[in-house]
Design a protein around this motif. Sequence first.
Motif, PDB file in Angstrom:
ATOM      1  N   THR A   1       0.818  -1.212   0.000  1.00 42.00           N
ATOM      2  CA  THR A   1       0.000   0.000   0.000  1.00 42.00           C
ATOM      3  C   THR A   1       0.855   1.266   0.000  1.00 42.00           C
ATOM      4  N   PRO A   2       1.908   1.374   0.827  1.00 42.83           N
ATOM      5  CA  PRO A   2       2.736   2.583   0.769  1.00 42.83           C
ATOM      6  C   PRO A   2       3.394   2.795  -0.590  1.00 42.83           C
ATOM      7  N   LEU A   3       3.893   1.731  -1.202  1.00 43.36           N
ATOM      8  CA  LEU A   3       4.522   1.881  -2.511  1.00 43.36           C
ATOM      9  C   LEU A   3       3.507   2.300  -3.572  1.00 43.36           C
ATOM     10  N   LEU A   4       2.317   1.706  -3.511  1.00 43.96           N
ATOM     11  CA  LEU A   4       1.284   2.070  -4.477  1.00 43.96           C
ATOM     12  C   LEU A   4       0.828   3.505  -4.265  1.00 43.96           C
TER      13      LEU A   4
ATOM     14  N   VAL B   1      -2.559   5.213 -13.206  1.00 44.94           N
ATOM     15  CA  VAL B   1      -2.437   3.936 -12.502  1.00 44.94           C
ATOM     16  C   VAL B   1      -3.687   3.108 -12.798  1.00 44.94           C
ATOM     17  N   LEU B   2      -3.486   1.844 -13.188  1.00 47.59           N
ATOM     18  CA  LEU B   2      -4.564   0.959 -13.605  1.00 47.59           C
ATOM     19  C   LEU B   2      -4.529  -0.318 -12.768  1.00 47.59           C
ATOM     20  N   VAL B   3      -5.690  -0.874 -12.491  1.00 45.82           N
ATOM     21  CA  VAL B   3      -5.740  -2.131 -11.752  1.00 45.82           C
ATOM     22  C   VAL B   3      -5.029  -3.224 -12.543  1.00 45.82           C
ATOM     23  N   GLY B   4      -4.126  -3.939 -11.864  1.00 47.73           N
ATOM     24  CA  GLY B   4      -3.453  -5.087 -12.452  1.00 47.73           C
ATOM     25  C   GLY B   4      -3.148  -6.081 -11.354  1.00 47.73           C
ATOM     26  N   THR B   5      -3.443  -7.350 -11.585  1.00 45.06           N
ATOM     27  CA  THR B   5      -3.323  -8.338 -10.506  1.00 45.06           C
ATOM     28  C   THR B   5      -2.274  -9.412 -10.747  1.00 45.06           C
ATOM     29  N   ASP B   6      -1.931  -9.712 -12.000  1.00 45.94           N
ATOM     30  CA  ASP B   6      -1.071 -10.851 -12.359  1.00 45.94           C
ATOM     31  C   ASP B   6      -1.793 -12.179 -12.167  1.00 45.94           C
TER      32      ASP B   6
ATOM     33  N   ASP C   1      -2.334 -10.425  -6.936  1.00 44.90           N
ATOM     34  CA  ASP C   1      -3.205  -9.719  -5.997  1.00 44.90           C
ATOM     35  C   ASP C   1      -4.574 -10.384  -6.040  1.00 44.90           C
ATOM     36  N   THR C   2      -4.959 -11.021  -4.951  1.00 47.30           N
ATOM     37  CA  THR C   2      -6.231 -11.737  -4.910  1.00 47.30           C
ATOM     38  C   THR C   2      -7.389 -10.870  -4.422  1.00 47.30           C
ATOM     39  N   ASP C   3      -7.114  -9.622  -4.058  1.00 44.78           N
ATOM     40  CA  ASP C   3      -8.164  -8.721  -3.572  1.00 44.78           C
ATOM     41  C   ASP C   3      -7.951  -7.328  -4.154  1.00 44.78           C
ATOM     42  N   PRO C   4      -8.127  -7.167  -5.467  1.00 50.61           N
ATOM     43  CA  PRO C   4      -7.833  -5.875  -6.083  1.00 50.61           C
ATOM     44  C   PRO C   4      -8.720  -4.734  -5.590  1.00 50.61           C
ATOM     45  N   LEU C   5      -9.963  -5.027  -5.241  1.00 50.47           N
ATOM     46  CA  LEU C   5     -10.806  -3.961  -4.704  1.00 50.47           C
ATOM     47  C   LEU C   5     -10.286  -3.512  -3.347  1.00 50.47           C
ATOM     48  N   GLY C   6      -9.845  -4.459  -2.523  1.00 50.43           N
ATOM     49  CA  GLY C   6      -9.263  -4.103  -1.235  1.00 50.43           C
ATOM     50  C   GLY C   6      -7.991  -3.295  -1.395  1.00 50.43           C
ATOM     51  N   THR C   7      -7.226  -3.612  -2.440  1.00 50.29           N
ATOM     52  CA  THR C   7      -6.002  -2.863  -2.718  1.00 50.29           C
ATOM     53  C   THR C   7      -6.308  -1.398  -2.975  1.00 50.29           C
ATOM     54  N   VAL C   8      -7.338  -1.137  -3.765  1.00 54.42           N
ATOM     55  CA  VAL C   8      -7.714   0.253  -4.043  1.00 54.42           C
ATOM     56  C   VAL C   8      -8.300   0.909  -2.805  1.00 54.42           C
ATOM     57  N   ASP C   9      -9.152   0.190  -2.086  1.00 52.35           N
ATOM     58  CA  ASP C   9      -9.796   0.771  -0.898  1.00 52.35           C
ATOM     59  C   ASP C   9      -8.766   1.163   0.160  1.00 52.35           C
ATOM     60  N   ALA C  10      -7.685   0.392   0.291  1.00 52.14           N
ATOM     61  CA  ALA C  10      -6.672   0.658   1.320  1.00 52.14           C
ATOM     62  C   ALA C  10      -5.950   1.984   1.086  1.00 52.14           C
ATOM     63  N   LEU C  11      -6.066   2.532  -0.106  1.00 51.22           N
ATOM     64  CA  LEU C  11      -5.385   3.794  -0.424  1.00 51.22           C
ATOM     65  C   LEU C  11      -6.121   5.011   0.106  1.00 51.22           C
TER      66      LEU C  11
ATOM     67  N   LEU D   1      -8.471   6.825  -1.237  1.00 54.74           N
ATOM     68  CA  LEU D   1      -8.519   7.875  -2.255  1.00 54.74           C
ATOM     69  C   LEU D   1      -9.891   8.524  -2.302  1.00 54.74           C
ATOM     70  N   THR D   2      -9.961   9.675  -2.937  1.00 55.53           N
ATOM     71  CA  THR D   2     -11.272  10.227  -3.257  1.00 55.53           C
ATOM     72  C   THR D   2     -11.949   9.278  -4.245  1.00 55.53           C
ATOM     73  N   ARG D   3     -13.275   9.280  -4.267  1.00 55.69           N
ATOM     74  CA  ARG D   3     -13.961   8.363  -5.180  1.00 55.69           C
ATOM     75  C   ARG D   3     -13.614   8.656  -6.641  1.00 55.69           C
ATOM     76  N   PRO D   4     -13.503   9.922  -7.067  1.00 49.83           N
ATOM     77  CA  PRO D   4     -13.103  10.160  -8.468  1.00 49.83           C
ATOM     78  C   PRO D   4     -11.749   9.554  -8.810  1.00 49.83           C
ATOM     79  N   ASP D   5     -10.780   9.635  -7.898  1.00 45.00           N
ATOM     80  CA  ASP D   5      -9.480   9.041  -8.173  1.00 45.00           C
ATOM     81  C   ASP D   5      -9.562   7.512  -8.199  1.00 45.00           C
ATOM     82  N   ALA D   6     -10.327   6.934  -7.282  1.00 47.06           N
ATOM     83  CA  ALA D   6     -10.486   5.482  -7.284  1.00 47.06           C
ATOM     84  C   ALA D   6     -11.138   5.002  -8.575  1.00 47.06           C
ATOM     85  N   LEU D   7     -12.105   5.754  -9.063  1.00 54.12           N
ATOM     86  CA  LEU D   7     -12.782   5.380 -10.306  1.00 54.12           C
ATOM     87  C   LEU D   7     -11.822   5.396 -11.495  1.00 54.12           C
ATOM     88  N   LYS D   8     -10.896   6.341 -11.504  1.00 55.16           N
ATOM     89  CA  LYS D   8      -9.900   6.374 -12.578  1.00 55.16           C
ATOM     90  C   LYS D   8      -9.094   5.083 -12.596  1.00 55.16           C
TER      91      LYS D   8
END
Length: 331
Positions: free
Chosen positions: A271-274, A286-291, A298-308, A310-317
């Motif tokens: 999370t800090p690096l992201l 920055v785009l969602v990518g899991t490998d 990353d088995t929980d990509p939504l959790g990865t974004v939520d942990a940041l 962010l404002t909802r507009p930035d998360a939506l991007k």
Amino acid sequence: MSPRVVVDVHTHALPMPLLTWLAGQGLADVGDGVVRIDPVVSGMPEDAPIPLPAAQYDVGERLGDLARTGVTRQLVSVPPFVTCADAMEEDTVLPVVRRANDELVALLGGHRGVLDPLGSVPLGTSAAVSEARRCLEELGCAGIAIGTRGLGRELDDPVHEPLWAYLARRRAFVFLHPNSVPAGGRLADYWLPQLAGYPMETALAVARLVFGGVLERHDLTLCLAHGGGCVPALTGRLDLGWSRKAVARTTPRPPSEYLRRLYYDTATFSTPLLGRLIEDFGAGHVLVGTDYPFELADTDPLGTVDALNLTRPDALKIESGTITGLLGGSA
């Protein structure tokens, strides 16, 4: 509240008909949950067991995982170990890459809009541009996935100029994933090719794109796997070299300006690096990518974004807004 739309730009599939064909050529041995692929195709050590989870070739398994993780669309490329990174003969590379593209498109064919292929190209060959054209204009791929080298040639080699010109002109989405590693035997243990080699390889390839003038000559829509690997951490050092070393002063602008034009996936696993990646390059890059579906995913990509937080507009991007716009440019 509307359901979240999440596009994962970094996923892989390995169609079983491709493996069957490779086995028939004496280039692969499929076992229970693993596959061993000849080093000339895989770039891996002889007899290295490569994980082969069912989701690599079973679309039903993949769709079930999408439902569980909340991802609504995947961009799917073949894994790097069927891109012939270390092959030295064009006649070896071309049939493997073409068949990989055909089989990937066939595997995902009934699920477009949810599972969309990224076509591969035979790097190091003059046929790279014609295969990119075939993928985008005939096979209907959503974009192109490229490795970091082929036939011993780097991404800034003149043989690739027609490829870059075509991809820029088409405004195609291009996903760069390392398909080889530097340092040879020093990475032989502890799964270091993937843990350390891939991030280093990405940095080398992108540095060559910068200093070789590729990103100056061509306005590419380029996304880097694994959060750019070592690229973000090297930005200041690349700028310093550009400013103080005449041999590195190859472009009119410092490297950081070109790096800010690129896109980076979220597969940093920190999370800090992201968060720092978003701070440096912006949420719109920055785009969602899991490998998916590898173990190092990353088995929980939504959790990865939520942990940041962010404002909802930035998360939506990050979740879908930016990539949806970019893919519209390659239609």
